[in-house]
Design a protein around this motif. Structure first.
Motif, PDB file in Angstrom:
ATOM      1  N   PHE A   1      10.299   6.449  -5.013  1.00  0.00           N
ATOM      2  CA  PHE A   1      10.691   5.233  -4.305  1.00  0.00           C
ATOM      3  C   PHE A   1      12.068   4.760  -4.777  1.00  0.00           C
ATOM      4  CE2 PHE A   1       6.068   5.142  -3.855  1.00  0.00           C
ATOM      5  CZ  PHE A   1       5.948   4.867  -2.505  1.00  0.00           C
TER       6      PHE A   1
ATOM      7  N   ALA B   1       0.370   0.013   4.569  1.00  0.00           N
ATOM      8  CA  ALA B   1       1.241   1.003   3.950  1.00  0.00           C
ATOM      9  C   ALA B   1       0.740   1.391   2.563  1.00  0.00           C
ATOM     10  CB  ALA B   1       2.668   0.457   3.872  1.00  0.00           C
ATOM     11  N   LYS B   2       0.320   0.398   1.779  1.00  0.00           N
ATOM     12  CA  LYS B   2      -0.169   0.680   0.421  1.00  0.00           C
ATOM     13  C   LYS B   2      -1.472   1.466   0.472  1.00  0.00           C
ATOM     14  CE  LYS B   2      -0.226   0.188  -4.104  1.00  0.00           C
ATOM     15  NZ  LYS B   2      -1.559   0.729  -4.435  1.00  0.00           N
ATOM     16  N   SER B   3      -2.370   1.120   1.388  1.00  0.00           N
ATOM     17  CA  SER B   3      -3.643   1.818   1.494  1.00  0.00           C
ATOM     18  C   SER B   3      -3.430   3.291   1.832  1.00  0.00           C
ATOM     19  CB  SER B   3      -4.528   1.151   2.550  1.00  0.00           C
ATOM     20  OG  SER B   3      -5.789   1.776   2.636  1.00  0.00           O
TER      21      SER B   3
ATOM     22  N   GLN C   1      -0.639   5.012   1.333  1.00  0.00           N
ATOM     23  CA  GLN C   1       0.031   5.628   0.190  1.00  0.00           C
ATOM     24  C   GLN C   1      -0.993   6.044  -0.859  1.00  0.00           C
ATOM     25  OE1 GLN C   1       3.170   3.253  -1.651  1.00  0.00           O
ATOM     26  NE2 GLN C   1       2.571   4.076  -3.647  1.00  0.00           N
ATOM     27  N   ASP C   2      -1.990   5.202  -1.100  1.00  0.00           N
ATOM     28  CA  ASP C   2      -3.024   5.518  -2.085  1.00  0.00           C
ATOM     29  C   ASP C   2      -3.791   6.777  -1.692  1.00  0.00           C
ATOM     30  OD1 ASP C   2      -2.287   3.306  -3.532  1.00  0.00           O
ATOM     31  OD2 ASP C   2      -3.937   2.043  -2.817  1.00  0.00           O
TER      32      ASP C   2
ATOM     33  N   GLU D   1      11.141   0.705  -0.962  1.00  0.00           N
ATOM     34  CA  GLU D   1      10.082   0.544  -1.954  1.00  0.00           C
ATOM     35  C   GLU D   1       8.696   0.830  -1.409  1.00  0.00           C
ATOM     36  OE1 GLU D   1      10.755   0.177  -5.092  1.00  0.00           O
ATOM     37  OE2 GLU D   1      12.878   0.178  -4.550  1.00  0.00           O
ATOM     38  N   ARG D   2       8.592   1.167  -0.105  1.00  0.00           N
ATOM     39  CA  ARG D   2       7.280   1.523   0.427  1.00  0.00           C
ATOM     40  C   ARG D   2       7.446   2.359   1.685  1.00  0.00           C
ATOM     41  NH1 ARG D   2       5.127  -1.481   4.749  1.00  0.00           N
ATOM     42  NH2 ARG D   2       6.207  -3.399   5.323  1.00  0.00           N
TER      43      ARG D   2
ATOM     44  N   THR E   1       7.567   1.102   6.940  1.00  0.00           N
ATOM     45  CA  THR E   1       8.065  -0.270   6.897  1.00  0.00           C
ATOM     46  C   THR E   1       7.785  -1.036   8.180  1.00  0.00           C
ATOM     47  OG1 THR E   1      10.247   0.536   7.614  1.00  0.00           O
ATOM     48  CG2 THR E   1       9.874   0.279   5.242  1.00  0.00           C
TER      49      THR E   1
ATOM     50  N   ASP F   1       2.275  -3.533   8.340  1.00  0.00           N
ATOM     51  CA  ASP F   1       1.993  -4.497   7.284  1.00  0.00           C
ATOM     52  C   ASP F   1       1.912  -3.778   5.938  1.00  0.00           C
ATOM     53  OD1 ASP F   1       1.870  -6.701   8.989  1.00  0.00           O
ATOM     54  OD2 ASP F   1      -0.277  -6.435   9.368  1.00  0.00           O
ATOM     55  N   ALA F   2       2.322  -4.473   4.882  1.00  0.00           N
ATOM     56  CA  ALA F   2       2.381  -3.865   3.558  1.00  0.00           C
ATOM     57  C   ALA F   2       1.017  -3.392   3.072  1.00  0.00           C
ATOM     58  CB  ALA F   2       2.980  -4.856   2.560  1.00  0.00           C
ATOM     59  N   ASP F   3      -0.063  -4.094   3.451  1.00  0.00           N
ATOM     60  CA  ASP F   3      -1.381  -3.685   2.963  1.00  0.00           C
ATOM     61  C   ASP F   3      -1.810  -2.345   3.553  1.00  0.00           C
ATOM     62  OD1 ASP F   3      -1.647  -4.832   5.482  1.00  0.00           O
ATOM     63  OD2 ASP F   3      -3.241  -6.228   4.918  1.00  0.00           O
TER      64      ASP F   3
END
Length: 473
Positions: free
Chosen positions: A236, A220-222, A224-225, A209-210, A213, A216-218
């Motif tokens: 995903f 990874a999300k940054s 990805q954006d 889902e990201r 891995t 940290d998820a933050d």
């Protein structure tokens, strides 16, 4: 009769080459064996070529967005992949030739070309590449530095298609119309961004889902954006189940339909890249003949001084599971060389057991990491301090017009030692070294916090970041 040497080095990567030279300089009659191209993964298919592509991709990206800096460029910005490849090949060639010349000119070092296999614990047979008779060597000390290769998943239809790895994608001279990347870690993301900036449509297939891995998820999300803003598409929770060749639609037989699990629609790719991990080159070395064991991943277990269970045999670099980076391979060389040639004089033996892991993901902006992540610190249960800062607070980042990302650091609340830090942002791969050096010195975070840094730089905000430490809750 076998030729006798004091030492044999198998492989000419970032650990093997300098070790062979150091052995020779210290009076060891040394044989170094290379079965393919000199310089190993980094020089030929890893760091050197990919970072050359990253540089070309960034030039195209900046040119397309030059108006943001008040620079007007008229006309379309296009990338000539054949010229990009030619530039990369010249850089590789210089490095490769340099390594070979260095080794062939080194004192007490003999260079052999061919595939080395163990014939015993301290004997090696070389199968020559040019049809010459095999050669038998023996030595009291043998050092394995054979690197890794891409992992290709077993999928129905894979034998009927033409797919690419991080190595073979670098041979293209025309841009893919639609590059589909299977994988979501470092290699996958670097190639995804590079080819998107070159002008290809890019879709990344992520099994989970990201992305990233390990981070940290933050972060990874940054990241990805950033990729989404550049036009990279993500699928995903997608699991490839079957591959289907699409005939001549790719122009050179590269077009592939990727079927996905469940109700997900298939993806049609002009080119398919597998970036699904790497495996050590240990399965064709005849390790059984030497009594050397490997784990379930094919890695050679070693102790802190990188010695295998067989006396007189070491494993350095990616094959030992102690780090899969050029800098860890080179550090392996330094550890082995120090213990062989300096320990008796200094009374100090070096070990990789206490080594703090460091690395970077060379996307743009880069993600750089040292030590523990926030996730790992929380899992450890220790009392810690944490601080974060957006790159938009960094003057140099604003001046460059590159404010994506943020910094994070974690400190042991009792000892004041820095546990880890991550920087996602412009020049973060350079700025992280101030934290790396502080950790290595065993200094408390206050040493770095009170240091005066040069303005305006990215590094100057790290002391300010540390001033913002608060208890992690």
């Amino acid at each position: 009769m076998p030729q006798h040497f004091d030492a044999i080095v198998i492989g000419t990567g970032q650990g093997g080459s300098p070790l062979a030279v150091r052995l020779g300089e210290n009076g060891r009659k040394t044989a170094v064996i290379e079965r393919a191209t000199f310089g190993g993964t980094c020089v030929n298919v890893g760091c050197t070529p990919t970072k050359a592509y990253v540089a070309s991709a960034r030039a195209a990206h900046v040119a397309r967005h030059a108006a943001a800096w008040g620079v007007q460029i008229t006309g379309d910005i296009t990338v000539d992949l054949a010229r990009v490849k030619a530039r990369k090949d010249e850089i590789i060639g210089q490095s490769r030739r340099g390594v070979e010349k260095w080794l062939r000119g080194a004192t007490n070092v003999s260079v052999f070309n061919g595939h080395a296999r163990f014939a015993g614990a301290h004997s090696v047979r070389i199968e020559a590449r040019d049809g010459q008779p095999a050669q038998d060597l023996e030595a009291d000390e043998i050092f394995i530095n054979t690197g890794t290769r891409p992992v290709i998943p077993t999928l129905p239809g894979i034998e009927d298609i033409r797919y690419f790895t991080n190595s073979t994608l670098l041979d293209l001279t025309t841009l893919p119309e639609h590059l589909v990347v299977v994988g979501a870690s470092y290699i996958a993301l670097e190639f995804a961004q590079v080819f998107r900036r070159f002008g290809s449509r890019v879709t990344v297939i992520v099994r989970g889902e990201r992305v990233l891995t390990r981070e940290d998820a933050d972060f990874a999300k940054s990241l990805q954006d950033v990729f989404v803003r550049e036009g990279i598409e993500f699928r995903f929770g997608a699991n490839p189940t079957r591959l289907e060749a699409l005939g001549g639609r790719g122009g050179d037989g590269t077009a592939v339909r990727v079927h996905l699990a469940g109700d997900a629609p298939p993806l049609d790719a002009s080119h398919l890249l597998f970036a699904t991990g790497r495996r050590p080159n240990t399965d064709d070395l005849g390790l059984d003949a030497a009594g050397i064991e490997v784990d379930k991943h094919g890695l050679i277990p070693v102790d802190g001084e990188l010695r295998t269970k067989v006396p007189g045999v070491w494993a350095i670099g990616d094959v030992n599971g102690r780090g899969a980076f050029t800098h860890t391979s080179y550090d392996d060389f330094q550890v082995v060389a120090a213990n062989l040639f300096e320990a008796e004089r200094t009374g100090e033996r070096r070990s990789v057991d206490g080594r703090t892991m460091v690395y970077a993901v060379f996307v743009d902006p880069p993600l750089a990491r040292v030590g523990m992540s926030e996730t790992e610190v929380r899992q450890s249960g220790r009392k810690a301090l944490i601080a974060t800062m957006p790159m938009s607070r960094v003057g140099r980042a604003r001046e460059k017009g590159e404010t994506a990302g943020f910094m994070k650091t974690l400190v042991d609340a009792d000892t004041k030692q820095i546990l880890g830090a991550t920087i996602l942002g412009v020049d973060g791969d350079e700025a992280i070294h101030t934290i790396i050096d502080t950790i290595k010195a065993g200094a408390p975070y206050t040493t770095l916090m009170r240091a005066m840094h040069i303005h305006p730089t990215i590094s100057e905000l790290i002391p300010t970041l540390l001033e913002g430490l608060k208890p992690m809750v």
